[in-house]
Design a protein around this motif. Structure first.
Motif, PDB file in Angstrom:
ATOM      1  N   GLY A   1       0.736  -1.397  -0.181  1.00 14.09           N
ATOM      2  CA  GLY A   1      -0.035  -0.150  -0.070  1.00 14.09           C
ATOM      3  C   GLY A   1       0.878   1.360   0.010  1.00 14.09           C
ATOM      4  O   GLY A   1       0.448   2.142   0.678  1.00 14.09           O
ATOM      5  N   THR A   2       2.053   1.177  -0.731  1.00 18.32           N
ATOM      6  CA  THR A   2       2.856   2.399  -0.693  1.00 18.32           C
ATOM      7  C   THR A   2       2.252   3.289  -1.946  1.00 18.32           C
ATOM      8  O   THR A   2       2.220   2.826  -2.853  1.00 18.32           O
ATOM      9  CB  THR A   2       4.322   2.051  -0.847  1.00 18.32           C
ATOM     10  OG1 THR A   2       4.758   1.633   0.359  1.00 18.32           O
ATOM     11  CG2 THR A   2       5.123   3.404  -0.953  1.00 18.32           C
TER      12      THR A   2
ATOM     13  N   ILE B   1      -3.671   3.752   3.826  1.00 17.11           N
ATOM     14  CA  ILE B   1      -4.051   2.927   4.905  1.00 17.11           C
ATOM     15  C   ILE B   1      -5.255   2.054   4.383  1.00 17.11           C
ATOM     16  O   ILE B   1      -5.343   1.148   5.053  1.00 17.11           O
ATOM     17  CB  ILE B   1      -4.373   3.995   5.866  1.00 17.11           C
ATOM     18  CG1 ILE B   1      -5.548   4.772   5.652  1.00 17.11           C
ATOM     19  CG2 ILE B   1      -3.224   4.578   6.485  1.00 17.11           C
ATOM     20  CD1 ILE B   1      -5.732   5.669   6.823  1.00 17.11           C
ATOM     21  N   GLU B   2      -5.893   2.156   3.347  1.00 23.03           N
ATOM     22  CA  GLU B   2      -6.997   1.255   3.141  1.00 23.03           C
ATOM     23  C   GLU B   2      -6.155  -0.128   2.631  1.00 23.03           C
ATOM     24  O   GLU B   2      -7.156  -0.998   2.689  1.00 23.03           O
ATOM     25  CB  GLU B   2      -7.813   1.658   2.073  1.00 23.03           C
ATOM     26  CG  GLU B   2      -8.587   3.130   2.181  1.00 23.03           C
ATOM     27  CD  GLU B   2      -9.415   3.076   3.537  1.00 23.03           C
ATOM     28  OE1 GLU B   2      -9.858   2.051   3.769  1.00 23.03           O
ATOM     29  OE2 GLU B   2      -9.613   4.126   4.179  1.00 23.03           O
ATOM     30  N   VAL B   3      -5.085  -0.171   2.011  1.00 23.56           N
ATOM     31  CA  VAL B   3      -4.402  -1.069   1.842  1.00 23.56           C
ATOM     32  C   VAL B   3      -3.598  -1.636   2.931  1.00 23.56           C
ATOM     33  O   VAL B   3      -3.872  -3.109   3.272  1.00 23.56           O
ATOM     34  CB  VAL B   3      -3.503  -0.884   0.677  1.00 23.56           C
ATOM     35  CG1 VAL B   3      -2.665  -2.194   0.116  1.00 23.56           C
ATOM     36  CG2 VAL B   3      -4.380  -0.360  -0.582  1.00 23.56           C
ATOM     37  N   LEU B   4      -2.778  -0.761   3.436  1.00 19.40           N
ATOM     38  CA  LEU B   4      -1.961  -1.286   4.521  1.00 19.40           C
ATOM     39  C   LEU B   4      -2.552  -1.746   5.895  1.00 19.40           C
ATOM     40  O   LEU B   4      -2.047  -2.861   6.270  1.00 19.40           O
ATOM     41  CB  LEU B   4      -1.070  -0.112   4.907  1.00 19.40           C
ATOM     42  CG  LEU B   4      -0.037  -0.334   6.195  1.00 19.40           C
ATOM     43  CD1 LEU B   4       0.990  -1.268   5.618  1.00 19.40           C
ATOM     44  CD2 LEU B   4       0.923   0.943   6.547  1.00 19.40           C
ATOM     45  N   LEU B   5      -3.643  -0.961   6.482  1.00 20.16           N
ATOM     46  CA  LEU B   5      -4.152  -1.558   7.635  1.00 20.16           C
ATOM     47  C   LEU B   5      -4.768  -3.153   7.501  1.00 20.16           C
ATOM     48  O   LEU B   5      -4.575  -4.073   8.306  1.00 20.16           O
ATOM     49  CB  LEU B   5      -5.334  -0.634   8.349  1.00 20.16           C
ATOM     50  CG  LEU B   5      -4.879   0.625   8.609  1.00 20.16           C
ATOM     51  CD1 LEU B   5      -6.145   1.419   8.936  1.00 20.16           C
ATOM     52  CD2 LEU B   5      -3.929   0.433   9.697  1.00 20.16           C
ATOM     53  N   PRO B   6      -5.503  -3.357   6.316  1.00 19.09           N
ATOM     54  CA  PRO B   6      -5.881  -4.813   6.103  1.00 19.09           C
ATOM     55  C   PRO B   6      -4.722  -5.766   6.061  1.00 19.09           C
ATOM     56  O   PRO B   6      -4.732  -6.812   6.709  1.00 19.09           O
ATOM     57  CB  PRO B   6      -6.694  -4.992   4.929  1.00 19.09           C
ATOM     58  CG  PRO B   6      -7.184  -3.488   4.661  1.00 19.09           C
ATOM     59  CD  PRO B   6      -6.106  -2.567   5.176  1.00 19.09           C
ATOM     60  N   ALA B   7      -3.772  -5.393   5.416  1.00 15.51           N
ATOM     61  CA  ALA B   7      -2.505  -6.063   5.230  1.00 15.51           C
ATOM     62  C   ALA B   7      -1.898  -6.422   6.613  1.00 15.51           C
ATOM     63  O   ALA B   7      -1.203  -7.521   6.935  1.00 15.51           O
ATOM     64  CB  ALA B   7      -1.461  -5.361   4.277  1.00 15.51           C
ATOM     65  N   MET B   8      -1.861  -5.370   7.532  1.00 14.69           N
ATOM     66  CA  MET B   8      -1.309  -5.596   8.756  1.00 14.69           C
ATOM     67  C   MET B   8      -1.953  -6.475   9.591  1.00 14.69           C
ATOM     68  O   MET B   8      -1.385  -7.125  10.671  1.00 14.69           O
ATOM     69  CB  MET B   8      -1.337  -4.279   9.545  1.00 14.69           C
ATOM     70  CG  MET B   8      -0.250  -3.258   9.060  1.00 14.69           C
ATOM     71  SD  MET B   8      -0.117  -1.645   9.768  1.00 14.69           S
ATOM     72  CE  MET B   8       0.817  -2.456  11.320  1.00 14.69           C
ATOM     73  N   ARG B   9      -3.415  -6.898   9.391  1.00 15.15           N
ATOM     74  CA  ARG B   9      -4.275  -7.889  10.197  1.00 15.15           C
ATOM     75  C   ARG B   9      -4.072  -9.180   9.915  1.00 15.15           C
ATOM     76  O   ARG B   9      -4.275 -10.148  10.576  1.00 15.15           O
ATOM     77  CB  ARG B   9      -5.619  -7.296  10.240  1.00 15.15           C
ATOM     78  CG  ARG B   9      -5.887  -6.089  10.783  1.00 15.15           C
ATOM     79  CD  ARG B   9      -7.614  -5.872  10.684  1.00 15.15           C
ATOM     80  NE  ARG B   9      -8.184  -6.991  11.447  1.00 15.15           N
ATOM     81  CZ  ARG B   9      -8.459  -7.290  12.707  1.00 15.15           C
ATOM     82  NH1 ARG B   9      -8.129  -6.288  13.569  1.00 15.15           N
ATOM     83  NH2 ARG B   9      -8.792  -8.296  13.041  1.00 15.15           N
TER      84      ARG B   9
END
Lengths: 558, 558
Positions: free
Chosen positions: A60-61, A85-93
């Motif tokens: 999500g960069t 953050i719409e990409v990064l947050l789900p990836a972090m979970r």
């Protein structure tokens, strides 16, 4: 990775340390302890980062951002990934379940491996901290390196102990008289809350950042690191190392990610109220800390905000020791520590000392002389003061002289290595601390607000009793990270202890040697109390870790 | 008082219990264990209270208030002191310093003495709880007596352990190479936050009240007890005993006081935002719990609010056991427990069981028949159901029949001993749980809200996968104190576990015997998780106690 063999003994020793609170640290404070080429390698590694893109390979960069300028002058020229953050947050979970299933011990050992790799690069971190915080090199090395690593390890240790207070499973058998007992098999799992957000600060990016980061990670939560825009590099390096270790240990590297922000974006405010964010650690202004506490209601919020630190000077049996101890405390890092004393409360009629009675004016003049003496040599002054971290500090310093009679003017110091650094000695301003200036509801005395930076007030009070009343009011209303006191009177000592116990403030008594009121040591000292307005949490105690996870029980008939 | 000899062994045993989480309790569940004349004495003691003024001799009494009416019919006719809080609050703070100085062990032992005296009067408390909550006698005896005392003792135990994780003092010596080490003497004191406010509930005045009360008191805080106006007596008795013990042990009895309110006064709202109140424990409605969390910002707020408890029925290897276990769970105390299952999620196409495949209609009919069978005998029904606690519950029960097809109508049961008691069997209503009723943002399905009382919904879902999605959504958005599941599929079991771990819900799997999803045992089971909207705290864990005090450090040069 041989995590257990390598790190379990350290964890066990750390568990002992937090129980005994005796001195201990596995991280050396001595630059030479990091190998013969450690210093040169660290500097080279830091320099190699300058003017580059800091690749992290996180999902999500959507762009690159940067702009750090060293308080010593040079632009760092480093660009960091900006997150969608719409990409990064789900990836972090995505990696949460596996990280949870790994259990408290594996998580602790992985965290220790991260800290060990950070420790090995302490020289590199020292330069990164120095050129983002403005700390002098030696302080950046120690506070940004071993001391920060200690605080991180301490948080891992508390997190491990807290999660293992409950057994992994239990066989429960309740007698029923003549009938068969009731029997259940119970399994207990430390379940993370969700993504933790670390909001870093400018002055101590690692020292203030590591406790929350490691407490959250060790309790199973992914951690999104949002550094201060002027102090990204130390935390970006931390994130990179954490991702490497997680990956090598077989976990999802996206359990730790960086959220660098575009200029003026205010991404912390956006992130803080996202439903995915369930924990927030913050160090910074009272205004934003209060905003987080009031608005980020979906999250557990841990804040360290501003306070007004006081030293009560009633009397001393070591006048010289007191003067030199205070001078150092006021000078270190140009007073830019949340623990630096601001208000020195001195009885108007003077104090008794081992060097005879001293009038208020004498005490103030002697403190001023002690500071001048300590900082008289420019090389030494540079090594102690570092640089002002930002223009706001300089503006406050410049404005302070107008607040009262200047007992010690601030002096400009030239840094020959970094001519653009803004280096200033502390100003000491005399103020009248009569009750009328602080007892009313609408008091507006200068000393009742935090004046962050190299500014101290020599406040003349009518008596030690008045000093203690003012201390109480200051701690209760403004908060305090530290309180100091000098007294030879058992009665006064008891009275200041009582104020600190009642108002939850950490007290240092009669420090005249090589320990300063603004320093705390991990595994032994608590940083802040969490019981007054300066901070809602202490580093580090059970409360700092116990609500970052929940114990979920699954029970079934045996 | 010989506190140490009497109670230290119990404290040590309790410390063991919270670590092993095996079965343990020092409080007998058997009415006969309380002496030959225990039952008669307890009844007589209760009756002697009726129609009297309940003297407490606490400062600042400005009137008398009362008006409790037993859910079984009779008016209690007891008047309690009404506080002038401007007088009472300062008086409660007067004894704080001595209570703090007593230290964690003495405080724990004094709390154990309070609990021991309460335990000795369990029969009297049983009647007080029965006639304020509407619980049947045996339940009032057990849940209001030994089980509540267990939870109080558990809180004391956690509080003691938490405060003693840090030693009382430490000698810190940091090596300085060839120079003398830096040496400090450090003293650590568990310092209370301030006055704690306990806001009691109607249904479980002692069980839900004791954890907060004893956790706060054991950590050094005075406790102001604000009972539910319909359930004052059990907590007034508790306050009286606590005051007696404190006084006998040499402490200020005003460390525990009662705040009974005048009709419609809403004193909880006033008290909750007073600056002296630094801790709040609350059990009750989501609306007021949310209000407290948002507004009582000066306090640590621990809430148990409403939730929607779900049982997922996927399959079972003991159909008969499942039916009888569920029937009991739905019936106990007329479903007026925060842990009672509300939504039974059953696949529309039926389930597999050891008794062959069962259609949705069969499962619902069989559960209904099981409830009918359990409650067919009026004496047994009265003993299980108790009385409806208030007219709101009755109104909700009456309204439930209109929500869908009634699978089991509620039946009125006559209580020959108390003809005015409102006794009702549970209603079971069939509802369609297709995704369209709960997946949208504006879902308004009846089963998505708590319907507190003897109302259960047999919700037809399209599949177990759908059931788990609905479970997840329900826990996340509405909260849950309990989740139950029946399955013979390892895959389904793993899936429901995963939902509960991710959403922080306490799960009971395949209960078919004498343990019910709505019961938890102190020292072993966690009540709530503190990780979903039903409650922000669990009974009892480290987080429940660790922020009720702060560790204040006083360090001085050695």
């Amino acid at each position: 990775m041989q995590l257990t063999e390598t790190h379990r003994p350290t964890l066990d020793r750390a568990l002992e340390a937090i129980r005994s609170r005796e001195y201990w640290s596995p991280h050396s404070e001595h630059p030479k302890a990091y190998g013969e080429t450690g210093a040169a390698d660290g500097l080279a590694a830091y320099q190699a980062l300058l003017g580059t893109r800091f690749e992290l390979d996180q999902p999500g960069t959507d762009g690159w951002t940067g702009g750090e300028v060293s308080p010593y002058g040079p632009e760092l020229g480093i660009e960091y990934p900006h997150p969608d953050i719409e990409v990064l947050l789900p990836a972090m979970r995505a990696g949460m379940a596996a990280w949870r299933e790994a259990g408290p011990e594996t998580r602790a050992l992985v965290c220790l491996e991260i800290l060990a790799r950070i420790s090995a690069r302490t020289h590199e971190f020292a330069h990164a901290v120095m050129h983002t915080s403005g700390q002098a090199f030696m302080m950046a090395f120690q506070a940004g390196g071993p001391h920060a690593q200690d605080r991180g390890l301490e948080a891992v240790t508390y997190a491990y102990e807290e999660q293992t207070r409950t057994p992994q499973s239990a066989d429960w058998s309740k007698p029923q008289g003549k009938r068969d007992p009731l029997e259940l098999r119970k399994v207990f799992t430390a379940a993370p809350r969700g993504i933790a957000l670390l909001i870093g600060c400018n002055t101590f990016p690692t020292w203030n950042g590591y406790p929350g980061l490691f407490a959250s990670l060790a309790t199973g939560n992914p951690v999104l690191v949002k550094p201060h825009p002027r102090a990204v590099l130390p935390l970006a390096l931390t994130v990179r190392i954490a991702r490497e270790v997680l990956s090598e240990a077989g976990f999802d590297p996206n359990l730790v990610a960086l959220a660098a922000e575009s200029p003026g974006e205010g991404i912390a405010k956006t992130l803080a109220v996202r439903p995915e964010i369930r924990i927030i650690d913050y160090t910074g202004s009272t205004a934003f800390g209060d905003w987080l506490e009031a608005n980020a209601r979906q999250a557990q919020v841990y804040t360290e905000k501003a306070g007004v630190n006081t030293v009560v000077i009633d009397s001393t049996g070591d006048y010289k020791g007191m003067l030199s101890n205070l001078a150092f405390s006021l000078s270190l890092y140009s007073g830019q520590m949340c623990t630096t004393p601001q208000n020195l409360l001195i009885p108007r009629d003077g104090i008794t000392t081992d060097a005879g009675p001293k009038s208020y004016d004498e005490v103030v003049a002697d403190i001023a002389a002690s500071v001048s003496g300590l900082l008289g040599d420019d090389a030494r002054a540079n090594a102690l003061l570092g640089a002002l971290v930002n223009p706001d500090v300089r503006a406050r310093l410049d404005g302070a002289a107008a607040l009262g009679e200047v007992a010690l003017p601030s002096r400009e110091v030239v840094n020959p290595d970094f001519p653009d650094a803004v280096v200033r000695t502390p100003v000491i301003v005399k103020l009248d601390g009569a009750r009328k200036y602080w007892e009313g509801a609408d008091e507006e005395a200068s000393f009742m607000s935090e004046c962050f930076g190299p500014v101290s007030f020599a406040v003349a009070v009518d008596s030690t009793t008045d000093a203690l009343d003012l201390l109480r009011r200051t701690v209760r209303e403004k908060g305090a990270m530290t309180v100091g006191a000098y007294t030879t009177s058992a009665e006064a000592e008891r009275a200041v202890e009582e104020v600190c116990l009642e108002e939850s403030a950490q007290l240092s008594l009669n420090l005249t040697g090589g320990v300063y009121v603004n320093q705390t040591a991990a595994f032994s000292d608590f940083h802040g109390s969490g019981g007054n307005p300066a901070a809602n949490a202490a580093l580090c105690d059970g409360a700092f870790v116990s609500n970052r996870f929940r114990m979920v029980e699954i029970r079934r008939q045996a």
